[in-house]
Write a protein that holds these residues in place. Sequence first.
Motif, PDB file in Angstrom:
ATOM      1  N   SER A 258      -2.935  -1.130  -8.608  1.00 47.03           N
ATOM      2  CA  SER A 258      -1.935  -1.294  -7.513  1.00 47.03           C
ATOM      3  C   SER A 258      -1.821  -2.560  -6.885  1.00 47.03           C
ATOM      4  O   SER A 258      -0.730  -2.438  -6.461  1.00 47.03           O
ATOM      5  N   TYR A 288       3.850   3.860  -2.071  1.00 47.51           N
ATOM      6  CA  TYR A 288       2.632   4.514  -2.356  1.00 47.51           C
ATOM      7  C   TYR A 288       2.119   5.295  -1.153  1.00 47.51           C
ATOM      8  O   TYR A 288       1.010   5.756  -0.601  1.00 47.51           O
ATOM      9  N   GLY A 320       0.263  -0.267   0.669  1.00 47.89           N
ATOM     10  CA  GLY A 320       1.626  -0.569   0.403  1.00 47.89           C
ATOM     11  C   GLY A 320       2.033  -1.634   1.062  1.00 47.89           C
ATOM     12  O   GLY A 320       1.963  -2.834   0.292  1.00 47.89           O
TER      13      GLY A 320
END
Length: 363
Positions: A258, A288, A320
């Motif tokens: 991620s 996110y 994010g």
Amino acid sequence: MHKLGISVYPEHSTPEKDLAYMKMAAKYGFSRIFTCLLSASHDPEVIKKEFGAFVKNAHELGFEVAADTNPQVFEALGAGPEDLAIFHELGLDIIRLDGHFDERQDVLITRNPYGIRIEFNGSSDADLERLVRHGADRRNMIICHNFYPERYSGLSQAVFDRFNEKWSSLGMTTAAFVSSQQKETFGPWQVFQGLPTLEADRTLPIDAQVRHMVACEVIDDILIGNAYASEEELKAMASVKLTNTTIKMEPEEGIGESEKKAVYGYSHTGRTDASEYYIRSSFPRMDYRQTSIPARACDKPVFTRGDVLVVNDNLAHYRGEVEIVLTQIENDGQRNLAGHIAETDLRILDEMEKRPDHVFEII
């Protein structure tokens, strides 16, 4: 639109070597050639025969050719600011003036009937605005910085910025030099220590030099000052994205998927309302909102300049967001350390700090 270029010095090489180099550069999309008449033979007949053939080959490969000159070269070739016939006969696209004539002649040379563009020395305090006010044709005027063969003599970033602020205000195309790291490269003089405009570029990989020139956002054409660069260098230079800033990150061991996506998967835009602590790219947050970025342990009590961070689940509202640290901040567990800006690229961060709204990619 940026153009990439090479330098070729026929008086110090052979036609066969020069042609092979030009063909290799053309293969990678290079479209400009810089050469020098300052150190060439000043016999007009020799120039017409040998230099003319070189320019013809360059044109056939799609290059435009600029030649460095000064008033002494003009005199030796029987030319003048109002008579560029020999340069037209040679096929030159650009005449670079390493030294100037008087104001009237500098105005008239920009209005030559052949459409030869006049390239003024960007590493100088030439008053080009005054020339334009007194009749010079701005459309026929471009800028090219010097290169510096002697180690430690290249421009500092501060001086480079000062010159470029002036050229940017005039809206003229501007070129500067980067340097090959190959051994035994040469230029017009018997000095073999690289040929960059900026001293800081002298020993860096060529792609890092180019990324920095792009990040400065004031240089249009980027030329290799010394010959010959290797094919690997030409390929590396051509692979640099020229449409926006790119900055190299050395990833942290254990970086999650991620985080990788947040860092590498976007064209980032720094926020104009950024703080003094980091360059802040908020756009990845949009993707996110429902995607977890677990916090990862990091033994650094503080994050330092060049650290690349991704906000994690402990600060879910900002999860994010990608941040590049400018000034030391506390590691409070809300950000994962994704990596560090490479040593070769830290000065690109300096350019981004000057204008936080850079469009950039992390590579």
